[in-house]
Design a protein around this motif. Structure first.
Motif, short mmCIF file in Angstrom:
data_model
loop_
_atom_site.label_atom_id
_atom_site.label_comp_id
_atom_site.label_asym_id
_atom_site.label_seq_id
_atom_site.Cartn_x
_atom_site.Cartn_y
_atom_site.Cartn_z
N PRO A 1 -2.65 -46.51 83.54
CA PRO A 1 -1.64 -46.07 84.52
C PRO A 1 -0.54 -47.11 84.75
CG PRO A 1 -3.84 -45.55 85.30
CD PRO A 1 -4.01 -46.43 84.09
N ASP A 2 -0.91 -48.41 84.78
CA ASP A 2 0.12 -49.45 84.97
C ASP A 2 1.11 -49.45 83.81
OD1 ASP A 2 -0.95 -50.28 87.34
OD2 ASP A 2 -2.14 -51.91 86.48
N LEU A 3 0.60 -49.28 82.61
CA LEU A 3 1.49 -49.30 81.45
C LEU A 3 2.43 -48.08 81.49
CD1 LEU A 3 2.32 -50.76 78.88
CD2 LEU A 3 0.66 -49.38 77.64
N ILE A 4 1.87 -46.93 81.84
CA ILE A 4 2.70 -45.72 81.92
C ILE A 4 3.77 -45.91 83.00
CG2 ILE A 4 2.71 -43.22 82.37
CD1 ILE A 4 1.17 -44.14 79.81
N GLY B 1 15.88 -46.46 71.80
CA GLY B 1 14.95 -46.87 70.75
C GLY B 1 13.71 -47.58 71.26
N MET B 2 12.71 -47.63 70.39
CA MET B 2 11.41 -48.21 70.73
C MET B 2 11.53 -49.70 71.05
SD MET B 2 8.33 -47.51 71.21
CE MET B 2 6.61 -47.55 70.80
N ALA B 3 12.40 -50.38 70.34
CA ALA B 3 12.47 -51.84 70.47
C ALA B 3 12.78 -52.25 71.91
CB ALA B 3 13.51 -52.40 69.52
N THR B 4 13.67 -51.52 72.56
CA THR B 4 14.04 -51.91 73.93
C THR B 4 12.87 -51.67 74.89
OG1 THR B 4 14.97 -49.79 74.55
CG2 THR B 4 16.46 -51.34 73.52
N PHE B 5 12.09 -50.61 74.64
CA PHE B 5 10.92 -50.38 75.48
C PHE B 5 9.92 -51.53 75.29
CE2 PHE B 5 12.57 -46.17 76.11
CZ PHE B 5 11.99 -45.74 77.30
N LYS B 6 9.69 -51.89 74.04
CA LYS B 6 8.74 -52.98 73.77
C LYS B 6 9.20 -54.27 74.43
CE LYS B 6 6.45 -51.63 69.47
NZ LYS B 6 6.24 -51.90 68.04
N GLU B 7 10.48 -54.53 74.27
CA GLU B 7 11.04 -55.78 74.81
C GLU B 7 10.91 -55.81 76.34
OE1 GLU B 7 15.42 -57.74 74.81
OE2 GLU B 7 14.87 -56.55 73.05
N ALA B 8 11.24 -54.69 76.97
CA ALA B 8 11.18 -54.63 78.43
C ALA B 8 9.75 -54.83 78.92
CB ALA B 8 11.72 -53.29 78.91
N LEU B 9 8.79 -54.21 78.23
CA LEU B 9 7.40 -54.33 78.66
C LEU B 9 6.87 -55.74 78.44
CD1 LEU B 9 6.11 -50.88 77.38
CD2 LEU B 9 6.64 -51.53 79.71
N ARG B 10 7.33 -56.36 77.34
CA ARG B 10 6.92 -57.73 77.06
C ARG B 10 7.45 -58.66 78.16
NH1 ARG B 10 7.44 -57.50 71.56
NH2 ARG B 10 9.66 -57.84 71.76
N ALA B 11 8.68 -58.44 78.55
CA ALA B 11 9.31 -59.27 79.57
C ALA B 11 8.58 -59.14 80.91
CB ALA B 11 10.77 -58.88 79.73
N GLU B 12 8.11 -57.90 81.21
CA GLU B 12 7.42 -57.66 82.48
C GLU B 12 6.08 -58.39 82.54
OE1 GLU B 12 6.78 -53.85 84.17
OE2 GLU B 12 8.85 -53.23 83.81
N ARG B 13 5.45 -58.52 81.37
CA ARG B 13 4.13 -59.17 81.35
C ARG B 13 4.29 -60.67 81.45
NH1 ARG B 13 1.18 -55.66 76.56
NH2 ARG B 13 1.14 -53.72 77.70
#
Lengths: 96, 568
Positions: free
Chosen positions: B528-531, B556-568
């Motif tokens: 749920p946190d990831l969603i 694109g996928m890259a920006t989602f990955k980047e944003a999630l990486r930054a949040e962690r």
């Protein structure tokens, strides 16, 4: 030493069965008999005999561990088989 | 059940929407029930071994699952009458645990069935012209279609008619009873794909040619499972009259050339990929040309007879605008919210199709109690000419409701909790039974769906997020179509523990796409946190009017990955 119980499905209704300590089968996992090490082979063979008389199908062994509250299957799948669907507490098996 | 049925006259009667059986059909079903009764008797007596019996029970939709036998009952192209729904409720009450589970194949499954009672269940189902034939096995399965069939404003042809023709053609087809692998056909009656046709072995999309004549675009080789593939177009426009001949040609090529040596390479998608789409299309065209047009010709008169067997609702002449409806929308914000997501435009002025959500907040997707099924049957009789549809998204539809009646209808849905205004939103989650019930699953699906549903329980927030499809499968067989969810979740076994892979960007519509993997598998409690984080990124990046899938495609996928990486 690895510890196992023997399980199967009852032919006529598909209910989950466990090989009991006194021989025969039980629907209640807490009454399942543990078989240490190679003793499981004879238990499986006894279970297979009941396949030939149309009592059960799909006999196999399940790895378990001993806990303070009794035996517990090691895998999630077998814990669900022992207790009932995790999303329906009203369907939980007696004694689970 | 063979094509000779086409020549028989319409049965008529008050019940519309379903194809009306006649005595020949009923005699066939009765024979099949008695045949299975005899087979079950032989199994219980030991005359048949399990190895001998298993293919026979599967031909009748009976699986052995984790806790009991499971019976999969066919709902042809998702169409049910109120009378049939009441029988399903009764089966649930009498032989199961007071409920049933509607599936992504527009069927219903009963999870707690006893082998010894199955012949009686099938006999009861046959009383209302329902069966479980060809819901399993390597044969042509239930043909699926648009849940607004026969009602949608954008419909070019009525897909029920052609789905029924395909059902008759494929039932007990002697050549196609033992295909290399199971075979699924989806058909939609408009140019908008509401049946995920590109993810089926054959997908049939209706469209008009340059002269405005209706015909079919044919896709082959789509499918999910361990090798997800988007189907390829092999015919841009096929005359309606040639549908059966073309289907026969495709199946013949597949039956002759599909692999039988490897279970994982036996689906038509592998054959199409290994042969090459162009060459496969040429093989089909060659086979098509060799078949007699007379034998398979769907002349307009033949189609008209099938159409007549459905009966036609007697729609009233009504104004497009309903002041009763408009007043209720203005007066009741909860109802207004429901109308924004749970209605679909109808082809007849003054009517709408109403979607009944089987996704209450925190509930089990697709499950309906016997009481809920009875209520839907009553509401169908009262408000929708006795007609019901099952959506592949695991919801129910009353296809023909007067707009004047929508408010009282909605009020009656509230008591049993099937009024949730969430169709197409984040909590309208498609989920398979998963490891709680399924013998094939690696991980549970339902608790993950419930956790996400509870996290996004606030309906106002859901409506603000907008259209977002979440699909959760408990194993790679992909019964919940996780590859084509805007957010897809796949349960896997990671060192003996349940874990979940997340994909983004899948789509099931005419712009079908397979989701892209976001990262490594995570434990259930982190899903749920990831969603939430994924949706947060979407909300931060979206432009006015942009849906989740639109934003994903733009950034694109890259920006989602980047944003999630930054949040962690």
């Amino acid at each position: 030493m690895p510890l196992h119980v023997v399980t199967a499905s009852r032919l006529r209704d598909g209910a989950i069965m466990w090989r009991a300590s006194a021989g025969g089968w039980t629907e209640h996992f807490p009454q399942a008999a543990p078989f240490p090490g190679d003793a499981i082979d004879a238990a499986l063979e006894a279970g297979q005999a009941d396949v030939r008389t149309q009592q059960v199908i799909g006999v196999y062994k399940v790895a378990v561990t001993e806990t303070r509250s009794g035996l517990a299957p090691e895998s999630v799948r077998e814990r669900i088989r022992a207790r009932g669907p995790s999303v329906r507490p009203d369907f939980m098996y007696p004694g689970a | 059940m063979d094509l000779i049925d086409i020549a028989r006259p319409a049965a008529g009667g008050a019940e519309t929407g379903i194809y009306h059986y006649d005595n020949l059909d009923r005699a066939y079903l009765a024979r099949r029930v008695e045949e299975f009764r005899e087979q079950v008797g032989r199994r219980l007596s030991g005359a048949l071994t399990e190895d001998e019996f298993k293919p026979l029970r599967l031909m009748n939709g009976l699986y052995l699952q984790l806790h009991a036998y499971m019976l999969r009952v066919a709902i042809p192209y998702g169409v049910l009458s109120g009378r049939q729904m009441r029988k399903l409720a009764e089966i649930g009450r009498k032989y199961d645990r007071d409920y049933g589970h509607f599936t992504t194949r527009q069927n219903i499954q009963f999870n707690w069935i006893k082998l010894e009672q199955t012949p009686d269940i099938l006999a009861e189902l046959a009383e209302v012209d329902i069966h479980a034939i060809q819901t399993s096995g390597n044969c042509i399965r239930n043909v699926t279609t648009d849940q607004f069939a026969g009602a949608a404003a954008d419909e070019i042809i009525d897909p029920r008619v052609y789905a029924e023709i395909l059902r008759q053609w494929s039932t007990d087809h002697p050549e196609f009873a033992f295909l290399p692998r199971k075979f699924k056909i989806a058909l939609t009656g408009s140019e908008q794909d509401r049946a995920a046709i590109k993810l089926h072995d054959i997908g049939v999309l209706t469209k008009r040619n340059a002269d405005g004549v209706p015909g079919f675009t044919i896709y082959v080789g789509g499918g999910l499972g361990r090798t997800p593939v988007i189907g390829v177009k092999i015919r841009d426009w096929l005359p309606v009259s040639d549908l059966l001949r073309y289907m026969e040609a495709i199946l013949r090529v597949y039956n002759a050339q599909g692999r039988r040596d490897n279970l994982y390479k036996a689906r038509i998608k592998i054959l199409v990929r290994e042969t090459g789409a162009e060459k496969f299309a040429a093989l089909v065209e060659e086979e098509f040309a060799s078949l007699s047009g007379d034998r398979f010709n769907l002349a307009p008169a033949v189609v008209a007879v099938i159409q007549a067997r459905f009966g036609a609702p007697q729609f009233a002449t009504l104004p497009e605008v309903s002041t009763i409806f408009d007043s209720a929308v203005a007066a009741d914000p909860d109802f207004a919210q429901w109308t924004r997501t749970n209605l679909h435009p109808h082809r007849v002025p003054g009517y709408a199709s109403a979607v009944i959500s089987l996704k209450p907040i925190g509930g089990i997707p697709g499950d309906a109690t016997s009481d809920q099924m009875d209520l839907v049957a009553d509401l169908a009789d009262r408000h929708s000419f006795g007609e019901i549809r099952v959506a592949h998204e695991q919801n129910l539809v009353l296809p023909h409701v007067r707009r004047d009646d929508l408010y009282p209808l909605w009020q009656q849905l509230r008591r049993p909790g099937i009024e949730t205004a969430n169709i197409g939103l984040v909590t309208d989650i498609i989920a398979c039974p998963g490891l709680d019930y399924c013998d094939l699953a690696n991980a549970r699906s339902i608790p993950v769906a419930q956790a996400i549903s509870n996290r996004f329980a606030d309906l106002a927030r859901q409506h603000d997020i907008g259209e977002l499809h979440v699909n959760i499968s408990g194993c790679i067989n992909a019964c919940a179509h996780h590859h084509i969810g805007h957010i897809g979740i796949l349960g896997v076994d990671k060192h003996g523990q349940e874990a979940y892979q997340i994909t983004l960007g899948g789509a099931a519509d005419e712009n079908a796409a397979l989701g892209q993997l976001l990262g490594s598998a995570i434990p259930a409690e982190q899903v749920p946190d990831l969603i939430e984080a994924v949706i947060g990124h979407y909300l931060a990046r979206r432009t006015p009017g942009e849906r989740f899938i639109d934003t994903f495609r733009r950034v694109g996928m890259a920006t989602f990955k980047e944003a999630l990486r930054a949040e962690r």
